[in-house]
Design an enzyme around this catalytic site. Structure first.
Site, short mmCIF file in Angstrom:
data_model
loop_
_atom_site.label_atom_id
_atom_site.label_comp_id
_atom_site.label_asym_id
_atom_site.label_seq_id
_atom_site.Cartn_x
_atom_site.Cartn_y
_atom_site.Cartn_z
N GLN A 25 2.88 4.32 2.57
CA GLN A 25 2.75 3.67 3.93
C GLN A 25 3.60 2.48 4.37
O GLN A 25 3.90 2.36 5.62
CB GLN A 25 1.31 3.58 4.06
CG GLN A 25 0.73 2.78 5.22
CD GLN A 25 -0.95 2.41 5.06
OE1 GLN A 25 -1.88 2.98 5.32
NE2 GLN A 25 -1.06 0.94 4.67
N LYS B 173 -3.28 -2.76 7.77
CA LYS B 173 -3.42 -4.03 7.81
C LYS B 173 -2.56 -4.79 6.77
O LYS B 173 -1.89 -4.27 5.95
CB LYS B 173 -4.89 -4.46 7.63
CG LYS B 173 -5.42 -5.56 8.47
CD LYS B 173 -4.99 -5.77 9.76
CE LYS B 173 -5.44 -6.79 10.68
NZ LYS B 173 -5.28 -6.84 11.99
N ASP B 174 -2.28 -6.15 7.09
CA ASP B 174 -1.12 -6.75 6.28
C ASP B 174 -1.97 -7.53 5.30
O ASP B 174 -1.72 -8.87 5.14
CB ASP B 174 -0.44 -7.80 7.23
CG ASP B 174 -0.67 -7.31 8.55
OD1 ASP B 174 -0.06 -6.31 8.88
OD2 ASP B 174 -1.32 -7.99 9.34
N GLY C 253 19.25 -6.14 -0.35
CA GLY C 253 19.34 -7.73 -0.29
C GLY C 253 17.87 -8.11 -1.03
O GLY C 253 17.50 -8.84 -1.97
N ARG D 249 -10.07 0.26 10.27
CA ARG D 249 -8.97 0.31 11.27
C ARG D 249 -8.28 -0.88 11.71
O ARG D 249 -7.78 -0.80 12.69
CB ARG D 249 -9.31 1.37 12.69
CG ARG D 249 -9.72 2.56 12.30
CD ARG D 249 -10.34 3.47 13.38
NE ARG D 249 -11.07 4.74 12.80
CZ ARG D 249 -10.41 5.83 12.38
NH1 ARG D 249 -8.95 6.00 12.69
NH2 ARG D 249 -10.84 6.88 11.92
N HIS E 252 -5.37 -30.89 -12.56
CA HIS E 252 -4.27 -32.34 -12.65
C HIS E 252 -3.66 -32.38 -11.60
O HIS E 252 -2.28 -32.40 -11.54
CB HIS E 252 -3.42 -31.71 -13.89
CG HIS E 252 -2.84 -33.03 -14.46
ND1 HIS E 252 -3.65 -33.94 -15.07
CD2 HIS E 252 -1.35 -33.39 -14.67
CE1 HIS E 252 -2.67 -34.92 -15.70
NE2 HIS E 252 -1.65 -34.57 -15.27
N ASP F 115 -6.73 -0.38 -1.47
CA ASP F 115 -5.41 0.53 -1.52
C ASP F 115 -4.31 -0.28 -1.78
O ASP F 115 -3.14 0.24 -1.46
CB ASP F 115 -5.49 1.35 -0.09
CG ASP F 115 -5.54 0.40 0.96
OD1 ASP F 115 -5.21 -0.76 0.82
OD2 ASP F 115 -5.70 1.03 2.13
N ASP F 116 -4.26 -1.61 -2.07
CA ASP F 116 -2.93 -2.32 -2.27
C ASP F 116 -2.76 -2.70 -3.77
O ASP F 116 -3.42 -2.95 -4.45
CB ASP F 116 -3.09 -3.83 -1.70
CG ASP F 116 -3.36 -3.40 -0.06
OD1 ASP F 116 -2.31 -3.10 0.40
OD2 ASP F 116 -4.55 -3.64 0.34
N ASP G 289 1.02 -1.00 0.00
CA ASP G 289 0.13 0.13 0.10
C ASP G 289 0.74 1.11 0.05
O ASP G 289 1.70 1.39 0.90
CB ASP G 289 -0.98 -0.16 1.38
CG ASP G 289 -2.02 1.31 1.30
OD1 ASP G 289 -1.59 2.14 0.65
OD2 ASP G 289 -2.60 1.30 2.29
N LYS H 187 -8.07 -5.26 3.56
CA LYS H 187 -8.41 -5.03 4.88
C LYS H 187 -8.61 -6.35 5.60
O LYS H 187 -9.71 -6.59 6.38
CB LYS H 187 -9.87 -4.39 4.70
CG LYS H 187 -9.83 -3.05 3.98
CD LYS H 187 -9.08 -1.85 4.71
CE LYS H 187 -9.22 -0.47 3.93
NZ LYS H 187 -8.07 -0.43 2.96
N TYR I 292 0.78 -0.03 14.60
CA TYR I 292 -0.19 -0.07 13.72
C TYR I 292 0.28 0.93 12.40
O TYR I 292 0.23 2.14 12.56
CB TYR I 292 -1.67 0.41 14.12
CG TYR I 292 -2.77 0.03 13.07
CD1 TYR I 292 -2.91 -1.22 12.82
CD2 TYR I 292 -3.19 1.32 12.43
CE1 TYR I 292 -4.01 -1.47 11.87
CE2 TYR I 292 -4.15 1.10 11.46
CZ TYR I 292 -4.42 -0.39 11.03
OH TYR I 292 -5.40 -0.88 10.02
C1 F6R Z 1 -7.61 -0.36 7.55
C2 F6R Z 1 -7.21 0.97 7.10
C3 F6R Z 1 -8.38 1.93 7.26
C4 F6R Z 1 -7.64 3.04 8.23
C5 F6R Z 1 -8.91 4.12 8.57
C6 F6R Z 1 -8.27 5.27 9.37
O1 F6R Z 1 -6.45 -1.27 7.32
O2 F6R Z 1 -6.44 1.14 6.30
O3 F6R Z 1 -9.45 1.19 7.69
O4 F6R Z 1 -7.41 2.31 9.41
O5 F6R Z 1 -9.56 4.50 7.39
O6 F6R Z 1 -7.09 5.68 8.61
P1 F6R Z 1 -6.44 7.06 9.18
O7 F6R Z 1 -5.87 6.60 10.53
O8 F6R Z 1 -5.13 6.99 8.18
O9 F6R Z 1 -7.37 8.20 9.04
MG MG Z 2 -5.12 -2.48 2.16
MG MG Z 3 -4.07 0.64 3.66
#
Ligand code: F6R
Ligand code: MG
Ligand code: MG
Length: 383
Positions: free
Chosen positions: A94, A231-232, A103, A265, A242, A52-53, A11, A132, A228
């Site tokens: 981010q 998210k991953d 590496g 979040r 096959h 967003d990824d 992201d 998410k 934080y």
């Molecule tokens: C979850 C995510 C969003 C943000 C949320 C608040 O992975 O990316 O839900 O956590 O929009 O974002 P901020 O703190 O950047 O305003």
């Molecule tokens: Mg994302």
């Molecule tokens: Mg994100």
């Protein structure tokens, strides 16, 4: 000659919140990958996004964790970040936790799933990418695909699958892994992978010949960064047909919109909704957590395709149920079990609020103080 499929995602900023990747950032990444293809670093590539990824799907002959391939991905993300900053996109850069590349990309923020294979005469694959949520979100469908005969008919009726599969499971907190066999050890497998925040299926192999069947990104960004930072959102490569589950058996595993941690979040359980590429945007409550799937054939490293696997009315009912579950979960507001359990909330911004309140607590005489939380006791096997 072996072919490596590398799916690397990050992201690096998005449009109108944590919502959708901007096409100009993809164009910037495309320039870098086109150059790498011209120079023979990679054979082929495809760039896409879920929410967003940004997702870089690449093929090459250089094996896993190759410096040049990883550097190419890093450069693509860096160039895309420049554009994101220029456009004033939200959370630009981010997931890039470091300024310098050294590496390979392990521990640097981006999620990585790589698989080196000897191509079969026809090599169909499916690539799944979610927004998410986190890597353990792929535990449930992988179990369904490779161990549950109620999902995968081939486990029962195809002699090449009948012996079952091996699951390599990683404890993301301890940094240890274990390999367990299905069907013999399915209860042990479930004892671990039912806690997907800790135990993540990293790879699955066909037991008969040890052939790699699937691989998942296991990076947990918040554990890496110590705080934080989003998210991953995971990716997964699955070989199909096959001797592996058929494409339809693999997709069937996503027909139930099971609950995953993430969503708003990174702090809420919500249904994983399989969507088409067109609908791969995070909207309601920054979600619900979304999944896209792309089908390819790999031929001498060339990526033939993709087919947008969930762009299909056959998944309309799954999406409808996901929306109903989203309604139901949302009505809990800030209450568990919509909100994640305390141990997982430690990796969000909630501790900052708890810290502030701490000074206002006062000791209560006569109320025994537990040395540890109930959860910690359970983990240690104490009383
Ligand atoms: C979850 C995510 C969003 C943000 C949320 C608040 O992975 O990316 O839900 O956590 O929009 O974002 P901020 O703190 O950047 O305003
Ligand atoms: Mg994302
Ligand atoms: Mg994100």
């Amino acid at each position: 000659m072996k072919t490596t499929i590398s799916v690397i995602k990050a992201d690096i900023g998005s449009l109108a919140g944590h919502h959708v990747v901007h096409p100009d950032t993809m164009a910037a990444a495309n320039k870098v990958l086109a150059e790498a293809k011209k120079n023979g670093v990679i054979i082929d590539y495809y760039i896409t996004n879920v929410g967003d990824d940004m997702e870089l799907i690449m093929t090459h002959n250089r094996g896993e964790l190759d410096t040049k391939v990883h550097e190419t991905a890093w450069d693509a993300f860096k160039e895309a970040t420049k554009v994101a900053k220029d456009l004033g996109l939200y959370a630009a850069g981010q997931d890039l936790l470091s300024d310098t590349f050294s590496g390979n990309l392990k521990g640097m923020g981006p999620g990585i799933a790589e698989m080196e294979i000897e191509e079969r005469p026809a090599e169909p694959i499916a690539i799944f990418m979610a927004d998410k949520t986190e890597p353990g979100a792929f535990n449930y469908p992988q179990y369904k695909m490779f161990a549950d005969p109620f999902n995968t008919a081939g486990l029962v009726i195809d002699p090449t699958m009948h012996e079952g599969y091996k699951f390599e499971i990683l404890d993301v907190y301890a940094g240890e892994s274990v390999t367990l066999n299905a069907p013999e050890e399915i209860y042990d497998i479930l004892a671990l992978i039912g806690t997907p925040s800790q135990y993540v299926i990293r790879r699955v192999y066909r037991k008969a010949d040890n052939m790699i069947a699937s691989v998942t990104s296991i990076e947990r960004l918040n554990l890496l960064a110590g705080k934080y930072v989003g998210k991953d959102d995971p990716v997964m490569i699955v070989r199909v047909q096959h001797g592996f589950p058929a494409l339809g058996e693999v997709l069937e595993a996503f027909s139930f919109p099971y609950l995953v941690p993430g969503w708003m979040r990174g702090s809420h359980y919500g249904p994983l909704m399989p969507v088409s590429q067109r609908d791969a945007r995070a909207t309601r409550f920054d979600g619900p957590p979304r999944l896209i799937g792309l089908g390819f054939n790999v031929k001498n490293g060339r990526l033939v395709g993709p087919s947008d696997l969930f762009d299909d009315p056959a998944f309309d009912e799954t999406r409808r149920l996901a929306e109903q579950i989203a309604d139901y979960m949302r009505r809990h507001g800030p209450f568990m079990p919509h909100r994640l359990e305390p141990t997982e909330m430690e990796y969000t911004t909630l501790p900052l609020i708890q810290q502030k309140l701490k000074a206002r607590f006062k000791k209560e005489a006569g109320v025994a103080e537990a040395k540890k939380s109930i959860y910690e006791k359970q983990v240690e096997g104490g009383d």
